[in-house]
Every structure is written in structure tokens, then in C-alpha cells.
Design a protein around this motif. Structure first.
Motif, PDB file in Angstrom:
ATOM      1  N   HIS A  34       0.826  -1.212   0.000  1.00  0.00           N
ATOM      2  CA  HIS A  34       0.000   0.000   0.000  1.00  0.00           C
ATOM      3  C   HIS A  34       0.860   1.261   0.000  1.00  0.00           C
ATOM      4  CE1 HIS A  34      -4.157  -1.357   0.193  1.00  0.00           C
ATOM      5  NE2 HIS A  34      -3.723  -2.386   0.905  1.00  0.00           N
ATOM      6  N   ARG A  35       1.992   1.217   0.724  1.00  0.00           N
ATOM      7  CA  ARG A  35       2.867   2.389   0.709  1.00  0.00           C
ATOM      8  C   ARG A  35       3.461   2.605  -0.677  1.00  0.00           C
ATOM      9  NH1 ARG A  35       3.112   7.318   2.240  1.00  0.00           N
ATOM     10  NH2 ARG A  35       5.204   8.117   2.724  1.00  0.00           N
ATOM     11  N   ALA A  36       3.879   1.523  -1.331  1.00  0.00           N
ATOM     12  CA  ALA A  36       4.428   1.634  -2.676  1.00  0.00           C
ATOM     13  C   ALA A  36       3.370   2.128  -3.660  1.00  0.00           C
ATOM     14  CB  ALA A  36       4.981   0.283  -3.131  1.00  0.00           C
ATOM     15  N   LEU A  37       2.158   1.615  -3.526  1.00  0.00           N
ATOM     16  CA  LEU A  37       1.064   2.046  -4.393  1.00  0.00           C
ATOM     17  C   LEU A  37       0.790   3.532  -4.211  1.00  0.00           C
ATOM     18  CD1 LEU A  37      -1.281   1.483  -6.327  1.00  0.00           C
ATOM     19  CD2 LEU A  37      -2.613   0.663  -4.367  1.00  0.00           C
ATOM     20  N   TYR A  38       0.851   4.001  -2.988  1.00  0.00           N
ATOM     21  CA  TYR A  38       0.627   5.422  -2.705  1.00  0.00           C
ATOM     22  C   TYR A  38       1.710   6.290  -3.348  1.00  0.00           C
ATOM     23  CZ  TYR A  38       0.056   9.735  -0.047  1.00  0.00           C
ATOM     24  OH  TYR A  38      -0.113  11.057   0.315  1.00  0.00           O
ATOM     25  N   LEU A  39       2.947   5.795  -3.351  1.00  0.00           N
ATOM     26  CA  LEU A  39       4.069   6.569  -3.879  1.00  0.00           C
ATOM     27  C   LEU A  39       4.216   6.452  -5.389  1.00  0.00           C
ATOM     28  CD1 LEU A  39       6.753   5.670  -1.178  1.00  0.00           C
ATOM     29  CD2 LEU A  39       5.559   7.860  -1.434  1.00  0.00           C
ATOM     30  N   ALA A  40       3.611   5.446  -6.000  1.00  0.00           N
ATOM     31  CA  ALA A  40       3.781   5.206  -7.434  1.00  0.00           C
ATOM     32  C   ALA A  40       3.201   6.348  -8.260  1.00  0.00           C
ATOM     33  CB  ALA A  40       3.114   3.893  -7.822  1.00  0.00           C
ATOM     34  N   GLN A  41       3.753   6.498  -9.452  1.00  0.00           N
ATOM     35  CA  GLN A  41       3.352   7.560 -10.369  1.00  0.00           C
ATOM     36  C   GLN A  41       2.719   6.974 -11.630  1.00  0.00           C
ATOM     37  OE1 GLN A  41       6.715  10.116 -11.133  1.00  0.00           O
ATOM     38  NE2 GLN A  41       7.114  10.470  -8.953  1.00  0.00           N
ATOM     39  N   PRO A  42       2.009   7.795 -12.402  1.00  0.00           N
ATOM     40  CA  PRO A  42       1.406   7.295 -13.645  1.00  0.00           C
ATOM     41  C   PRO A  42       2.439   6.617 -14.538  1.00  0.00           C
ATOM     42  CG  PRO A  42       0.561   9.473 -13.148  1.00  0.00           C
ATOM     43  CD  PRO A  42       1.649   9.215 -12.147  1.00  0.00           C
ATOM     44  N   GLY A  43       2.068   5.471 -15.078  1.00  0.00           N
ATOM     45  CA  GLY A  43       2.950   4.719 -15.958  1.00  0.00           C
ATOM     46  C   GLY A  43       3.843   3.715 -15.260  1.00  0.00           C
ATOM     47  N   ASP A  44       3.899   3.752 -13.930  1.00  0.00           N
ATOM     48  CA  ASP A  44       4.739   2.806 -13.195  1.00  0.00           C
ATOM     49  C   ASP A  44       4.141   1.411 -13.210  1.00  0.00           C
ATOM     50  OD1 ASP A  44       6.589   4.747 -12.517  1.00  0.00           O
ATOM     51  OD2 ASP A  44       5.831   5.039 -10.475  1.00  0.00           O
ATOM     52  N   VAL A  45       5.015   0.408 -13.033  1.00  0.00           N
ATOM     53  CA  VAL A  45       4.590  -0.967 -12.827  1.00  0.00           C
ATOM     54  C   VAL A  45       4.962  -1.342 -11.389  1.00  0.00           C
ATOM     55  CG1 VAL A  45       4.851  -3.379 -13.507  1.00  0.00           C
ATOM     56  CG2 VAL A  45       4.925  -1.577 -15.249  1.00  0.00           C
ATOM     57  N   LEU A  46       3.968  -1.663 -10.589  1.00  0.00           N
ATOM     58  CA  LEU A  46       4.199  -2.041  -9.202  1.00  0.00           C
ATOM     59  C   LEU A  46       4.640  -3.506  -9.150  1.00  0.00           C
ATOM     60  CD1 LEU A  46       3.998  -0.993  -6.300  1.00  0.00           C
ATOM     61  CD2 LEU A  46       1.625  -1.765  -6.262  1.00  0.00           C
ATOM     62  N   VAL A  47       5.799  -3.760  -8.537  1.00  0.00           N
ATOM     63  CA  VAL A  47       6.331  -5.113  -8.401  1.00  0.00           C
ATOM     64  C   VAL A  47       6.328  -5.449  -6.918  1.00  0.00           C
ATOM     65  CG1 VAL A  47       8.310  -6.634  -8.773  1.00  0.00           C
ATOM     66  CG2 VAL A  47       7.752  -4.853 -10.463  1.00  0.00           C
ATOM     67  N   VAL A  48       5.494  -6.423  -6.541  1.00  0.00           N
ATOM     68  CA  VAL A  48       5.270  -6.765  -5.135  1.00  0.00           C
ATOM     69  C   VAL A  48       5.780  -8.178  -4.876  1.00  0.00           C
ATOM     70  CG1 VAL A  48       3.552  -6.972  -3.308  1.00  0.00           C
ATOM     71  CG2 VAL A  48       3.209  -5.314  -5.160  1.00  0.00           C
ATOM     72  N   VAL A  49       6.542  -8.333  -3.788  1.00  0.00           N
ATOM     73  CA  VAL A  49       7.084  -9.640  -3.429  1.00  0.00           C
ATOM     74  C   VAL A  49       6.692  -9.973  -1.999  1.00  0.00           C
ATOM     75  CG1 VAL A  49       9.168 -11.013  -3.076  1.00  0.00           C
ATOM     76  CG2 VAL A  49       9.051  -9.397  -4.984  1.00  0.00           C
ATOM     77  N   CYS A  50       6.042 -11.127  -1.835  1.00  0.00           N
ATOM     78  CA  CYS A  50       5.788 -11.704  -0.517  1.00  0.00           C
ATOM     79  C   CYS A  50       6.226 -13.157  -0.601  1.00  0.00           C
ATOM     80  CB  CYS A  50       4.320 -11.598  -0.127  1.00  0.00           C
ATOM     81  SG  CYS A  50       3.958 -12.305   1.501  1.00  0.00           S
ATOM     82  N   GLN A  51       7.330 -13.489   0.050  1.00  0.00           N
ATOM     83  CA  GLN A  51       7.882 -14.830  -0.114  1.00  0.00           C
ATOM     84  C   GLN A  51       7.000 -15.913   0.497  1.00  0.00           C
ATOM     85  OE1 GLN A  51      11.857 -14.169   1.434  1.00  0.00           O
ATOM     86  NE2 GLN A  51      12.659 -13.832  -0.626  1.00  0.00           N
ATOM     87  N   SER A  52       6.247 -15.578   1.520  1.00  0.00           N
ATOM     88  CA  SER A  52       5.236 -16.518   2.047  1.00  0.00           C
ATOM     89  C   SER A  52       3.979 -16.296   1.227  1.00  0.00           C
ATOM     90  CB  SER A  52       4.997 -16.266   3.536  1.00  0.00           C
ATOM     91  OG  SER A  52       6.160 -16.493   4.281  1.00  0.00           O
ATOM     92  N   GLU A  53       3.967 -16.867   0.033  1.00  0.00           N
ATOM     93  CA  GLU A  53       3.070 -16.406  -1.019  1.00  0.00           C
ATOM     94  C   GLU A  53       1.591 -16.559  -0.698  1.00  0.00           C
ATOM     95  OE1 GLU A  53       4.263 -17.771  -4.885  1.00  0.00           O
ATOM     96  OE2 GLU A  53       6.378 -17.467  -4.436  1.00  0.00           O
ATOM     97  N   LEU A  54       1.221 -17.604   0.048  1.00  0.00           N
ATOM     98  CA  LEU A  54      -0.196 -17.834   0.332  1.00  0.00           C
ATOM     99  C   LEU A  54      -0.604 -17.334   1.717  1.00  0.00           C
ATOM    100  CD1 LEU A  54      -0.626 -21.420  -1.178  1.00  0.00           C
ATOM    101  CD2 LEU A  54      -1.207 -19.219  -2.211  1.00  0.00           C
TER     102      LEU A  54
END
Length: 235
Positions: A74-94
Motif C-alpha cells: 500500500h505504501r508503494a502504491l501510494y508513492l507510485a506515479q502514472p505509468g509505473d509498474v508495481l512489483v510486489v514480493v511476498c515470499q510466504s506467497e499464500l
């Protein structure tokens, strides 16, 4: 003391490079990178939520999330700008969904190009209806908390690939690839040249040419000295 860190600025790949990259396939970019292209492709588990002609390209904004938590997303999404691709990693995937319909609505409002998630996403019926481009390794509705540590706009490893903030992310129906920011212009030019060559071959095929000859397969085959027998194997 926690090791969480959020970087507020990103050195992004040039906007015109990202714009042109939307017209190039992941396959062509991968091949244009040479041997390095194999390591730039995210694993085959990373798949688009929606079928069709979705193709995105843009600078990476990254989030690394604690198990069962999507606060850093959510913090990254808030900071992202138009045209960005959000890349999210959670190693405990489920352990908890990283993406859903509300995040999708907000991303669309902000004009993000798309999102790539190593982890699970939910509300996929709504997300698909929105038409917003999403790639993920899992679909699972597990509730996420919003209280964990992690990082934003620091390098991450997403489905086996090193992704630095600002690197060029390109995704289509085949896969997701990450091109280092300082190599993006050179790789794009090589991929565009490859596409032009393939267009020329396609024209020759339409004119009656053989892919066996035009692809170079015939020449490679001839070098192997393979015995051909003019009979069925069981005669």
C-alpha cells in the motif's frame, strides 16, 4: 530495531523508452538480451489474470512485504506515479493476498501501467472486469494484515529475477521480463530490429516461403549429417 526502509524517490527508465517497449513482445526482448535474457525472465508461475492483448511496459516501483501483510504494497502504491509498474514480493506467497479490488481501483485512478505480484491476489472477478493488467503467481483470498515491516523502492527478487526500482518491466501473455534501466535503450533497439526481421520473414511466408528454410532450421539440420530413410520405421 527493524530493518524496514522506504525510499521516496526512484530513478526511472526514460518515459519514451517505456512507451516504445509497449510495442515489443517479451519474447523479442528476451532474445535481444542474449544469454542475459534467460535470467531476466520471471518464472513460468507468473501469469496474467486476464487473457487477451494486454501488454504493459514501465518503470518498476517495488515493495517487499512481510508474511501475511501487505502494508508495504500500500505504501508503494501510494508513492507510485502514472505509468509505473508495481512489483510486489511476498515470499510466504499464500499467507495473505497482496492485491484486490480496492487497490486495483486506486491504481487505475492513479494511471499505473499494471502490477506484478509474487504472491496471491484476490477479488479476481472484479479485477478482471476492470481490465487492469495484473500478473501473479497465485490466486487466493486469504486476508492480509497491514501492520508488518518490509521495504519500498529497494531492490527485490521477484520470481527469480533481480528487480531494481526504475528498471524497465515489460509483460504480456507470454511472461514478465525485467530489463536493467541502463541497458533498456540498447535492448529495445535490438528487439525492434529483431521484430522488423521477423516481419520480413512473415511476408515471405505469406508469399509461399517455407519456415523450414526461412528460419534457418534447414541449414542447421544439414550440418548434423542425420540419416534419412525413405521407408516407414517398421517396414
Amino acid at each position: 530495531m527493524n530493518a524496514s526502509k522506504v525510499y521516496l524517490k526512484v530513478q526511472r527508465v526514460a518515459a519514451d523508452i517505456a512507451r516504445q517497449a509497449r510495442e515489443v513482445t517479451v519474447a523479442d526482448i528476451h532474445e535481444a538480451m542474449g544469454p542475459q535474457g534467460r535470467g531476466a525472465l520471471m518464472g513460468a508461475r507468473m501469469r496474467p489474470l486476464s487473457e487477451g492483448q494486454q501488454r504493459i511496459a514501465g518503470p518498476a516501483v517495488t515493495a517487499f512485504c512481510w508474511p501475511g501483510d501487505n502494508l508495504m504494497m500500500h505504501r508503494a502504491l501510494y508513492l507510485a506515479q502514472p505509468g509505473d509498474v508495481l512489483v510486489v514480493v511476498c515470499q510466504s506467497e499464500l499467507s495473505g493476498a497482496q492485491w484486490g479490488d480496492l487497490a486495483c481501483r486506486y491504481a487505475m485512478q492513479k494511471g499505473l501501467a499494471g502490477v506484478v505480484v509474487q504472491g496471491c491476489v484476490r477479488d479476481i472477478d472484479q479485477v478482471r472486469a476492470f481490465g487492469f493488467p495484473v500478473w501473479s503467481t497465485h490466486i487466493w483470498p486469504m486476508h492480509p494484515d497491514k501492520s508488518g515491516h518490509g521495504s519500498v523502492n529497494a531492490p527485490v527478487v521477484c520470481e527469480g529475477v533481480n528487480v531494481r526500482p526504475g528498471d524497465l518491466i515489460v509483460a504480456d501473455g507470454d511472461a514478465v521480463i525485467c530489463v536493467p534501466r541502463d541497458e533498456a535503450a540498447q535492448v529495445l533497439a535490438a528487439a525492434q530490429a529483431k521484430m522488423r526481421r521477423e516481419d520480413e520473414v512473415a511476408e515471405k511466408v505469406r508469399a509461399g516461403g517455407s519456415v523450414w528454410e526461412l528460419s534457418g532450421a534447414a541449414a542447421s539440420y544439414a550440418k548434423l549429417g542425420i540419416e534419412e530413410v525413405n521407408a516407414a520405421w517398421d517396414e
